[in-house]
Design a protein around this motif. Structure first.
Motif, PDB file in Angstrom:
ATOM      1  N   ILE A   1       0.838  -1.214   0.000  1.00 44.21           N
ATOM      2  CA  ILE A   1       0.000   0.000   0.000  1.00 44.21           C
ATOM      3  C   ILE A   1       0.866   1.254   0.000  1.00 44.21           C
ATOM      4  CG2 ILE A   1      -1.601   1.355   1.430  1.00 44.21           C
ATOM      5  CD1 ILE A   1      -2.894  -1.345   2.211  1.00 44.21           C
ATOM      6  N   LYS A   2       1.912   1.243   0.820  1.00 42.58           N
ATOM      7  CA  LYS A   2       2.815   2.399   0.881  1.00 42.58           C
ATOM      8  C   LYS A   2       3.491   2.633  -0.470  1.00 42.58           C
ATOM      9  CE  LYS A   2       3.756   2.374   5.873  1.00 42.58           C
ATOM     10  NZ  LYS A   2       3.472   3.779   6.203  1.00 42.58           N
ATOM     11  N   ALA A   3       3.890   1.545  -1.133  1.00 42.09           N
ATOM     12  CA  ALA A   3       4.509   1.673  -2.454  1.00 42.09           C
ATOM     13  C   ALA A   3       3.502   2.214  -3.472  1.00 42.09           C
ATOM     14  CB  ALA A   3       5.044   0.308  -2.911  1.00 42.09           C
TER      15      ALA A   3
ATOM     16  N   TYR B   1       3.708   5.823  -5.510  1.00 41.17           N
ATOM     17  CA  TYR B   1       3.552   5.942  -6.961  1.00 41.17           C
ATOM     18  C   TYR B   1       2.489   6.992  -7.303  1.00 41.17           C
ATOM     19  CZ  TYR B   1       0.727   4.804 -11.085  1.00 41.17           C
ATOM     20  OH  TYR B   1      -0.059   4.908 -12.211  1.00 41.17           O
ATOM     21  N   MET B   2       1.344   6.939  -6.609  1.00 43.79           N
ATOM     22  CA  MET B   2       0.257   7.889  -6.867  1.00 43.79           C
ATOM     23  C   MET B   2       0.727   9.329  -6.646  1.00 43.79           C
ATOM     24  SD  MET B   2      -2.821   6.282  -7.526  1.00 43.79           S
ATOM     25  CE  MET B   2      -4.184   7.109  -6.725  1.00 43.79           C
ATOM     26  N   LEU B   3       1.528   9.542  -5.600  1.00 42.90           N
ATOM     27  CA  LEU B   3       2.048  10.872  -5.275  1.00 42.90           C
ATOM     28  C   LEU B   3       3.030  11.349  -6.348  1.00 42.90           C
ATOM     29  CD1 LEU B   3       1.619  12.849  -2.889  1.00 42.90           C
ATOM     30  CD2 LEU B   3       3.702  11.922  -1.869  1.00 42.90           C
TER      31      LEU B   3
ATOM     32  N   LEU C   1      -1.278  12.081  -8.865  1.00 47.21           N
ATOM     33  CA  LEU C   1      -2.659  11.603  -8.862  1.00 47.21           C
ATOM     34  C   LEU C   1      -3.321  11.885  -7.515  1.00 47.21           C
ATOM     35  CD1 LEU C   1      -2.010   8.191 -10.651  1.00 47.21           C
ATOM     36  CD2 LEU C   1      -3.052  10.231 -11.656  1.00 47.21           C
ATOM     37  N   ILE C   2      -2.502  12.172  -6.494  1.00 43.24           N
ATOM     38  CA  ILE C   2      -2.981  12.595  -5.180  1.00 43.24           C
ATOM     39  C   ILE C   2      -2.103  13.742  -4.688  1.00 43.24           C
ATOM     40  CG2 ILE C   2      -4.031  10.406  -4.433  1.00 43.24           C
ATOM     41  CD1 ILE C   2      -1.407   9.735  -3.011  1.00 43.24           C
ATOM     42  N   LYS C   3      -2.620  14.529  -3.767  1.00 41.02           N
ATOM     43  CA  LYS C   3      -1.867  15.676  -3.245  1.00 41.02           C
ATOM     44  C   LYS C   3      -1.087  15.334  -1.972  1.00 41.02           C
ATOM     45  CE  LYS C   3      -3.220  18.359  -6.504  1.00 41.02           C
ATOM     46  NZ  LYS C   3      -2.240  18.626  -7.583  1.00 41.02           N
ATOM     47  N   SER C   4      -1.582  14.309  -1.230  1.00 39.53           N
ATOM     48  CA  SER C   4      -0.866  13.884  -0.018  1.00 39.53           C
ATOM     49  C   SER C   4      -0.994  12.371   0.116  1.00 39.53           C
ATOM     50  CB  SER C   4      -1.427  14.580   1.225  1.00 39.53           C
ATOM     51  OG  SER C   4      -2.791  14.237   1.405  1.00 39.53           O
ATOM     52  N   ASP C   5      -0.040  11.766   0.799  1.00 35.63           N
ATOM     53  CA  ASP C   5       0.018  10.314   0.933  1.00 35.63           C
ATOM     54  C   ASP C   5      -0.744   9.876   2.196  1.00 35.63           C
ATOM     55  OD1 ASP C   5       0.653   7.672   1.253  1.00 35.63           O
ATOM     56  OD2 ASP C   5       2.820   7.931   1.147  1.00 35.63           O
ATOM     57  N   PRO C   6      -1.899   9.190   2.034  1.00 38.21           N
ATOM     58  CA  PRO C   6      -2.691   8.786   3.212  1.00 38.21           C
ATOM     59  C   PRO C   6      -2.023   7.672   4.032  1.00 38.21           C
ATOM     60  CG  PRO C   6      -3.623   7.837   1.225  1.00 38.21           C
ATOM     61  CD  PRO C   6      -2.532   8.760   0.779  1.00 38.21           C
ATOM     62  N   SER C   7      -1.023   6.989   3.435  1.00 38.24           N
ATOM     63  CA  SER C   7      -0.381   5.870   4.134  1.00 38.24           C
ATOM     64  C   SER C   7       0.831   6.300   4.950  1.00 38.24           C
ATOM     65  CB  SER C   7       0.048   4.795   3.121  1.00 38.24           C
ATOM     66  OG  SER C   7       1.138   5.255   2.337  1.00 38.24           O
ATOM     67  N   GLU C   8       1.168   7.601   4.875  1.00 34.19           N
ATOM     68  CA  GLU C   8       2.400   8.090   5.506  1.00 34.19           C
ATOM     69  C   GLU C   8       2.455   7.818   7.010  1.00 34.19           C
ATOM     70  OE1 GLU C   8       5.234  12.055   5.256  1.00 34.19           O
ATOM     71  OE2 GLU C   8       3.119  12.211   4.704  1.00 34.19           O
ATOM     72  N   LEU C   9       1.327   7.967   7.681  1.00 33.52           N
ATOM     73  CA  LEU C   9       1.289   7.791   9.145  1.00 33.52           C
ATOM     74  C   LEU C   9       0.718   6.435   9.559  1.00 33.52           C
ATOM     75  CD1 LEU C   9       0.060  11.348  10.196  1.00 33.52           C
ATOM     76  CD2 LEU C   9       2.409  10.475  10.207  1.00 33.52           C
ATOM     77  N   LEU C  10       0.607   5.534   8.591  1.00 26.05           N
ATOM     78  CA  LEU C  10       0.034   4.213   8.870  1.00 26.05           C
ATOM     79  C   LEU C  10       1.078   3.325   9.547  1.00 26.05           C
ATOM     80  CD1 LEU C  10      -2.672   2.764   8.334  1.00 26.05           C
ATOM     81  CD2 LEU C  10      -1.667   1.844   6.247  1.00 26.05           C
ATOM     82  N   GLU C  11       0.736   2.815  10.727  1.00 26.56           N
ATOM     83  CA  GLU C  11       1.686   2.013  11.499  1.00 26.56           C
ATOM     84  C   GLU C  11       1.536   0.540  11.138  1.00 26.56           C
ATOM     85  OE1 GLU C  11      -0.991   3.400  13.097  1.00 26.56           O
ATOM     86  OE2 GLU C  11      -0.232   5.367  13.680  1.00 26.56           O
TER      87      GLU C  11
END
Length: 299
Positions: free
Chosen positions: A80-82, A86-88, A92-102
């Protein structure tokens, strides 16, 4: 953006820009497919670009409820992080929703290993009178003698054998090449197989450079090697559940137990990070502990 287009673009990015092997691309794709399945369960179906951190946390809970163990969850998180990286990159997105995912806490499981005596018994159990006998012996000697992954073994090429200087060139994860030393027993077994068996096999087009072939002249599947090893384990009455990877673990463990430098073992195994190799120091500690228990007068 719809999920199919996003996944297709992600696959192209992994293959062309990251130069990942087909197996790795497939594994990452399966991870995103699971996220897509989760998105489809929501009343307002989530799109790749609309998913947020809360959604991703809910997805991890959903995966756990399906019975997915923490190590599998952690692997999916890596995919998911990868994907969102790629989307960033593609805007295709402005911020990465997975950045703070533990990642879930994983208790590292020590791999099963075989004793040197068990390995000798398995190799001795091979029926060398059968046509595939010399090949199977060469396979086990190579797995144990060089610590190869099973995929590295099935893709091993004749042109990458430098037996005169006791090295082989291996293509590992991410198509990264490395030179690995190979022992005298493995060299002997490979030469016997090539000279006595392989020369008589009608080879399929495109398989001319592959070392280990089936009777039809095509490269072996990983499943065939797995089944061969299981049959041998059953023959000698071995109670452990073993696979081709067990020989890789045994190779590394026996080196560390013998005092080999961890960096050298890392290089031979093709581990990107030394922390992956450090698991064998834990195995070594278990070995030391058992040695003290057995031989120390105060134990």
């Amino acid at each position: 953006m719809d999920w199919r287009s996003a996944i297709k673009g992600f696959q192209a990015y992994l293959k062309l820009e990251k130069s990942l092997a087909d197996n790795s691309v497939e594994a990452y794709s399966r991870d995103i497919e699971k996220l897509y399945q989760f998105a489809e369960t929501k009343p307002f179906k989530l799109k790749p670009e609309t998913i947020n951190l809360t959604d991703l946390r809910e997805f991890i809970t959903w995966a756990a409820e399906l019975g997915m163990i923490p190590s599998s969850q952690a692997r999916i998180l890596s995919g998911i992080k990868a994907f969102y990286k790629y989307m960033l990159m593609e805007d295709l997105i402005k911020s990465d929703p997975s950045e703070l995912l533990e990642s879930p806490k994983i208790r590292r499981k020590l791999p099963d290993t075989l004793s040197y005596q068990d390995i000798n018994k398995l190799i001795a159990a091979i029926d060398l009178s059968k046509p595939e006998g010399p090949r199977n012996k060469a396979i086990l000697e190579t797995l144990y003698g060089s610590g190869l992954r099973v995929s590295e073994l099935t893709e091993l090429k004749l042109s990458n054998l430098y037996l005169d200087i006791e090295f082989i060139k291996v293509t590992g994860k991410g198509n990264k090449e490395r030179l690995v030393p190979i022992g005298a027993e493995a060299i002997k077994a490979i030469k016997i197989y090539i000279e006595s068996l392989r020369v008589h096999i009608p080879i399929k087009k495109g398989e001319d450079d592959i070392v280990f072939l089936n009777r039809r002249g095509a490269r072996l599947s990983r499943q065939m090697i797995f089944l061969m090893i299981q049959d041998l384990a059953q023959t000698i009455g071995l109670k452990k559940t073993i696979s081709p990877h067990t020989f890789r673990h045994s190779f590394a463990t026996h080196l560390v137990e013998g005092g080999a430098d961890l960096r050298a073992v890392q290089e031979m195994l093709g581990h990107e990070s030394i922390t992956t190799t450090e698991i064998y120091t834990h195995l070594d500690r278990e070995y030391l502990k058992s040695t003290i228990s057995q031989f120390h007068p105060r134990s």
